[in-house]
Design an enzyme around this catalytic site. Sequence first.
Site, PDB file in Angstrom:
ATOM      1  N   ASN A  21       0.867  -1.172   0.000  1.00 42.25           N
ATOM      2  CA  ASN A  21       0.000   0.000   0.000  1.00 42.25           C
ATOM      3  C   ASN A  21       0.910   1.230   0.000  1.00 42.25           C
ATOM      4  OD1 ASN A  21      -1.761   2.078   0.521  1.00 42.25           O
ATOM      5  ND2 ASN A  21      -2.322   1.376   2.591  1.00 42.25           N
ATOM      6  N   LYS A  70       0.059   4.227  -0.145  1.00 41.05           N
ATOM      7  CA  LYS A  70      -0.571   5.399   0.494  1.00 41.05           C
ATOM      8  C   LYS A  70      -0.387   6.618  -0.420  1.00 41.05           C
ATOM      9  CE  LYS A  70       0.006   3.120   4.888  1.00 41.05           C
ATOM     10  NZ  LYS A  70       0.153   3.201   6.342  1.00 41.05           N
ATOM     11  N   HIS A  85      -9.344   1.262   5.191  1.00 38.15           N
ATOM     12  CA  HIS A  85      -8.068   1.410   5.883  1.00 38.15           C
ATOM     13  C   HIS A  85      -8.258   2.393   7.045  1.00 38.15           C
ATOM     14  CE1 HIS A  85      -3.909   2.460   6.743  1.00 38.15           C
ATOM     15  NE2 HIS A  85      -3.549   1.387   6.071  1.00 38.15           N
ATOM     16  N   GLU A  87      -6.591   4.752   8.080  1.00 36.69           N
ATOM     17  CA  GLU A  87      -6.324   6.158   7.752  1.00 36.69           C
ATOM     18  C   GLU A  87      -7.532   6.787   7.062  1.00 36.69           C
ATOM     19  OE1 GLU A  87      -2.634   5.413   5.743  1.00 36.69           O
ATOM     20  OE2 GLU A  87      -1.701   4.901   7.654  1.00 36.69           O
ATOM     21  N   GLU A 142      -4.984  -4.850  10.680  1.00 38.22           N
ATOM     22  CA  GLU A 142      -3.950  -3.837  10.873  1.00 38.22           C
ATOM     23  C   GLU A 142      -4.184  -3.098  12.187  1.00 38.22           C
ATOM     24  OE1 GLU A 142      -2.216  -2.716   6.652  1.00 38.22           O
ATOM     25  OE2 GLU A 142      -3.662  -1.244   7.355  1.00 38.22           O
ATOM     26  N   SER A 176       3.908  -2.205  10.198  1.00 39.65           N
ATOM     27  CA  SER A 176       5.365  -2.277  10.406  1.00 39.65           C
ATOM     28  C   SER A 176       5.984  -3.604   9.974  1.00 39.65           C
ATOM     29  CB  SER A 176       5.732  -1.968  11.870  1.00 39.65           C
ATOM     30  OG  SER A 176       5.383  -0.636  12.197  1.00 39.65           O
TER      31      SER A 176
HETATM   32  O1  LIG Z   1      -1.001   0.706   6.900  1.00 38.64           O
HETATM   33  C1  LIG Z   1      -0.249  -0.157   6.475  1.00 38.64           C
HETATM   34  C2  LIG Z   1      -0.544  -0.871   5.225  1.00 38.64           C
HETATM   35  O2  LIG Z   1      -1.836  -0.624   4.783  1.00 38.64           O
HETATM   36  C3  LIG Z   1       0.999  -0.504   7.192  1.00 38.64           C
HETATM   37  O3  LIG Z   1       1.889   0.554   7.058  1.00 38.64           O
HETATM   38  P1  LIG Z   1       3.433   0.341   7.526  1.00 38.64           P
HETATM   39  O4  LIG Z   1       3.898  -0.943   6.914  1.00 38.64           O
HETATM   40  O5  LIG Z   1       4.140   1.561   6.994  1.00 38.64           O
HETATM   41  O6  LIG Z   1       3.391   0.267   9.026  1.00 38.64           O
END
Ligand SMILES: O=C(CO)COP(=O)(O)O
Length: 250
Positions: free
Chosen positions: A9, A11, A93, A95, A163, A209
Amino acid sequence: MRRKIAAGNWKMNGTGLDLAMLADLCDRHPAPRCDILICPPAPLIHRAAQTVRNNTVAIGAQDCHAEPSGAHTGDVSAAMLADAGASAVILGHSERRQDHGETDASVRAKAQAVIANGLTAIVCVGETLAQRDAGDTLDLITSQLNGSLPDTIAGHSNVIAYEPIWAIGTGRVPAAAQIGEVHAFIRSTLGQRFGPETAAAIRLLYGGSVKAANAAEIFSVPDVDGALVGGASLSVADFSPIVSALEASA
Ligand SMILES: O=C(CO)COP(=O)(O)O
């Protein structure tokens, strides 16, 4: 047997210049023993799909609107994403739940649209640190699954990503036993609603992570069918070893 997935992802990161990474990733994994999926920002989807054409990496999106078309300025429909070359869409997600007020009901409507357009839905669930500390993790996951999953999730090759919000971008990863507990719980909750066949077919990804250094341990956890990777999916040097760790576990 569930085919495992290494999903990235991106983002809100990346421009056309970063697409070279995709060609490189295809070259490094010419015959992968797992699915590889990269979800770049929407403006890159078409070019990304062209870059990996006839190759081993699939392209996905990070969100979509529930409606097929209409007066929704700035939004993109599932049909448009399919037309651009996406084969999967990340939905709900944390976010987006936080930044855009997405609710379980809106995630469910989006997932329905994604599945109706023949795309794979990747529905995200996960608790905050406060919810975990209060012992509310499994209750929260139950209500997110009940509210976010449409009935049509059954019978398709759909995906759920666990997540924990406190593990995203923090470098903090739950203990293997904690990941295993939630994944087993998700699998059994799916079984109660959709029956054992669907529960056994839906793939469960861990996200938060994931790095080359911790991937093998995470992939050894029962009911973990792969990872949804954020930061470490932006470069081949970071992502390719994660793909290799998943292939080794497959
Ligand atoms: O939100 C994530 C994947 O959708 C995880 O992000 P990170 O791997 O940067 O922690």
